[in-house]
Design a protein around this motif. Sequence first.
Motif, PDB file in Angstrom:
ATOM      1  N   ASP A  74      33.862  45.518  51.747  1.00  0.00           N
ATOM      2  CA  ASP A  74      33.560  45.416  50.320  1.00  0.00           C
ATOM      3  C   ASP A  74      34.207  44.178  49.723  1.00  0.00           C
ATOM      4  N   ALA A  75      35.454  43.895  50.140  1.00  0.00           N
ATOM      5  CA  ALA A  75      36.145  42.715  49.623  1.00  0.00           C
ATOM      6  C   ALA A  75      35.523  41.424  50.154  1.00  0.00           C
ATOM      7  N   ASP A  76      35.032  41.432  51.415  1.00  0.00           N
ATOM      8  CA  ASP A  76      34.300  40.271  51.922  1.00  0.00           C
ATOM      9  C   ASP A  76      33.103  39.976  51.030  1.00  0.00           C
ATOM     10  N   ARG A  77      32.345  41.028  50.766  1.00  0.00           N
ATOM     11  CA  ARG A  77      31.150  40.874  49.939  1.00  0.00           C
ATOM     12  C   ARG A  77      31.528  40.398  48.533  1.00  0.00           C
ATOM     13  N   GLY A  78      32.536  41.079  47.945  1.00  0.00           N
ATOM     14  CA  GLY A  78      32.953  40.713  46.596  1.00  0.00           C
ATOM     15  C   GLY A  78      33.496  39.305  46.509  1.00  0.00           C
ATOM     16  N   GLY A  79      34.268  38.904  47.519  1.00  0.00           N
ATOM     17  CA  GLY A  79      34.823  37.558  47.514  1.00  0.00           C
ATOM     18  C   GLY A  79      33.750  36.496  47.579  1.00  0.00           C
ATOM     19  N   GLN A  80      32.739  36.732  48.423  1.00  0.00           N
ATOM     20  CA  GLN A  80      31.647  35.766  48.508  1.00  0.00           C
ATOM     21  C   GLN A  80      30.840  35.708  47.219  1.00  0.00           C
ATOM     22  N   ILE A  81      30.614  36.861  46.609  1.00  0.00           N
ATOM     23  CA  ILE A  81      29.852  36.903  45.352  1.00  0.00           C
ATOM     24  C   ILE A  81      30.618  36.191  44.242  1.00  0.00           C
ATOM     25  N   LEU A  82      31.918  36.473  44.130  1.00  0.00           N
ATOM     26  CA  LEU A  82      32.723  35.807  43.102  1.00  0.00           C
ATOM     27  C   LEU A  82      32.729  34.300  43.301  1.00  0.00           C
ATOM     28  N   ALA A  83      32.919  33.864  44.552  1.00  0.00           N
ATOM     29  CA  ALA A  83      32.931  32.432  44.830  1.00  0.00           C
ATOM     30  C   ALA A  83      31.584  31.800  44.484  1.00  0.00           C
ATOM     31  N   ALA A  84      30.503  32.472  44.866  1.00  0.00           N
ATOM     32  CA  ALA A  84      29.168  31.935  44.602  1.00  0.00           C
ATOM     33  C   ALA A  84      28.899  31.833  43.101  1.00  0.00           C
ATOM     34  N   LYS A  85      29.255  32.870  42.347  1.00  0.00           N
ATOM     35  CA  LYS A  85      29.029  32.843  40.906  1.00  0.00           C
ATOM     36  C   LYS A  85      29.849  31.757  40.223  1.00  0.00           C
ATOM     37  N   ALA A  86      31.005  31.445  40.808  1.00  0.00           N
ATOM     38  CA  ALA A  86      31.862  30.399  40.232  1.00  0.00           C
ATOM     39  C   ALA A  86      31.506  29.013  40.755  1.00  0.00           C
ATOM     40  N   TRP A  97      31.083  27.980  44.211  1.00  0.00           N
ATOM     41  CA  TRP A  97      31.500  27.578  45.558  1.00  0.00           C
ATOM     42  C   TRP A  97      30.545  28.136  46.602  1.00  0.00           C
ATOM     43  N   ASP A  98      30.509  27.511  47.746  1.00  0.00           N
ATOM     44  CA  ASP A  98      29.620  27.919  48.823  1.00  0.00           C
ATOM     45  C   ASP A  98      30.145  29.204  49.476  1.00  0.00           C
ATOM     46  N   PRO A  99      29.384  30.315  49.414  1.00  0.00           N
ATOM     47  CA  PRO A  99      29.861  31.579  50.006  1.00  0.00           C
ATOM     48  C   PRO A  99      29.963  31.531  51.518  1.00  0.00           C
ATOM     49  N   ALA A 100      29.391  30.503  52.142  1.00  0.00           N
ATOM     50  CA  ALA A 100      29.534  30.373  53.598  1.00  0.00           C
ATOM     51  C   ALA A 100      30.968  30.067  53.993  1.00  0.00           C
ATOM     52  N   GLY A 101      31.799  29.709  53.017  1.00  0.00           N
ATOM     53  CA  GLY A 101      33.202  29.450  53.312  1.00  0.00           C
ATOM     54  C   GLY A 101      33.910  30.644  53.910  1.00  0.00           C
ATOM     55  N   MET A 102      33.459  31.860  53.576  1.00  0.00           N
ATOM     56  CA  MET A 102      34.079  33.052  54.149  1.00  0.00           C
ATOM     57  C   MET A 102      33.866  33.105  55.654  1.00  0.00           C
ATOM     58  N   ALA A 103      32.659  32.782  56.105  1.00  0.00           N
ATOM     59  CA  ALA A 103      32.350  32.855  57.528  1.00  0.00           C
ATOM     60  C   ALA A 103      33.121  31.804  58.316  1.00  0.00           C
ATOM     61  N   THR A 104      33.174  30.567  57.809  1.00  0.00           N
ATOM     62  CA  THR A 104      33.899  29.527  58.540  1.00  0.00           C
ATOM     63  C   THR A 104      35.395  29.813  58.558  1.00  0.00           C
ATOM     64  N   PHE A 105      35.909  30.404  57.468  1.00  0.00           N
ATOM     65  CA  PHE A 105      37.326  30.764  57.462  1.00  0.00           C
ATOM     66  C   PHE A 105      37.612  31.824  58.523  1.00  0.00           C
ATOM     67  N   MET A 106      36.754  32.828  58.639  1.00  0.00           N
ATOM     68  CA  MET A 106      36.966  33.878  59.638  1.00  0.00           C
ATOM     69  C   MET A 106      36.968  33.308  61.051  1.00  0.00           C
ATOM     70  N   GLN A 107      36.124  32.326  61.291  1.00  0.00           N
ATOM     71  CA  GLN A 107      36.116  31.699  62.610  1.00  0.00           C
ATOM     72  C   GLN A 107      37.441  30.994  62.878  1.00  0.00           C
ATOM     73  N   ASP A 108      37.949  30.280  61.886  1.00  0.00           N
ATOM     74  CA  ASP A 108      39.211  29.558  62.058  1.00  0.00           C
ATOM     75  C   ASP A 108      40.394  30.502  62.233  1.00  0.00           C
ATOM     76  N   ILE A 109      40.435  31.557  61.405  1.00  0.00           N
ATOM     77  CA  ILE A 109      41.567  32.480  61.490  1.00  0.00           C
ATOM     78  C   ILE A 109      41.540  33.239  62.813  1.00  0.00           C
ATOM     79  N   ARG A 148      25.195  37.155  54.769  1.00  0.00           N
ATOM     80  CA  ARG A 148      25.267  37.319  53.315  1.00  0.00           C
ATOM     81  C   ARG A 148      25.211  35.953  52.625  1.00  0.00           C
ATOM     82  N   ALA A 149      25.924  34.986  53.198  1.00  0.00           N
ATOM     83  CA  ALA A 149      25.937  33.649  52.602  1.00  0.00           C
ATOM     84  C   ALA A 149      24.538  33.036  52.581  1.00  0.00           C
ATOM     85  N   GLU A 150      23.763  33.309  53.611  1.00  0.00           N
ATOM     86  CA  GLU A 150      22.411  32.751  53.684  1.00  0.00           C
ATOM     87  C   GLU A 150      21.490  33.339  52.629  1.00  0.00           C
TER      88      GLU A 150
END
Length: 475
Positions: free
Chosen positions: A173-185, A187-199, A232-234
């Motif tokens: 739920d927080a993944d989804r919410g974080g991407q939605i908040l970033a997108a509405k503000a 920012w590119d919501p794909a940032g969540m996916a690339t961050f998960m790959q790096d972490i 989700r980002a797509e």
Amino acid sequence: MTLSRGALPTILALNLILGFGCGMNGRPSPPSRNVILISDFDDASVGAEAAKAMEKQMGVVDDPQLQTYIETIGKRMLPFAPARSFDYSFHIIDQSAPNAFALPGGYIYISRGLLTLVNSEDELACVIGHEITHAAERHSAGRQQFDMRMNPLSIGFMRMGQLAAYGRDQESDADRGGQILAAKAGWDPAGMATFMQDIGAMGRLTTGWSRLPGFFDSHPSSPQRAAASTNRAENLKWTPRANIAADHRDFLTKVEGLALGADPKEGIFEGSRFLHRDLNFSLLFPDGWQLINNHDAVGAIAPGGKAIIALQLAGPGDDPQAMARIFVESELRAERGRVRGEQSLLIGSLPAYRIHITTPAIKGFITFFAYNDLIYRIETISTSGPIGSYEGRGRAVTRSFRPLTESEKALFKVTRLQIVKGRSGESLGALSARTANELDLATTAVLNDLFINSRVEEGQWVKIGRAKLYIPEDS
């Protein structure tokens, strides 16, 4: 461990920091105080208490410009989050492991380790949005109640850890919410996916850094979550807005200079020996015990978790017996403890005073001693019955206290994040050799979202680590 002169720690605070305590030995836990988070007010109250304890015990990064940057990103997303009566605050925690978490009441924390790992403002915004979602959706309250055990070995930091841990459904739920908040503000919501790959890549590395609990210790990971974030980002519609950082170089400039790995001002371990440069002392812990170094204490936990030996600062002064009396009349009395025996002694040439204590939860002894106008205390504590089987080790650790040698002082180095320009077709190995990069190639690759065999482009900005001899501030 950063010990400030004049600090007066609470009773056995170091033990709670080290995650040692209730229920570890199979015996009944002491009575608990259950806190039910019914309202925003409850969130704010419990979060404020946990935040104070956590910041005292782990420390925050003193970087006003970076702090302002984090706050600006967070506040840009708040208008799109569910309305709450509490105010949000954003902080940079002094933790080398990549981590982020939210406490009830809107207390959002990002570790310096995570800030060195993210490679874009989009990634950082998604992470902050993720944590805002935890707080705004009151995920802590979704667990209904928290077992606030008042054992002196398990208050404060352990409580904070309980409040910041969530289940997989809440994480999704927080993944989804974080991407939605970033997108509405913007920012590119794909940032969540690339961050998960790096972490995920960073978590697989063995870097030699302190393995403190990191992002995936409190944020369950799975390939499904990463894939879901990508999908989700797509499908999220968003309109780009100008980033707060002017460009990628400006973004990197904001995190440049952060310490990589353990901060030497906290002290370092060489094997089982702890060395503290600022306070000029060394202490040898038992082999095979779990070594822990936190902001205001250093110690070792016995195999099985039934005993701990740890050192912390009691306060300024030169009279160990007087400090012991203060402890007995205040902290020990508050915990319904008693003194079973006491004696004056010397630790080498240092005046010392030892008291044997019991409380309803623990047994052990504490040695107070004076060194360089400060009073330290070393605690040897057991929760599983008599202290006898650990007494010899506790005495040996206490006797091992001594000043640093000159060769030990030379071991202290600080590695900080630096940004350098790559050359066309240059390998990471060649770039590292040319720029005196202190980091191994695998870590360098992950920090820059590259592969080990990647070749950089002309003028490409690359994150490296540069080390220099650590000199205490008051030297």
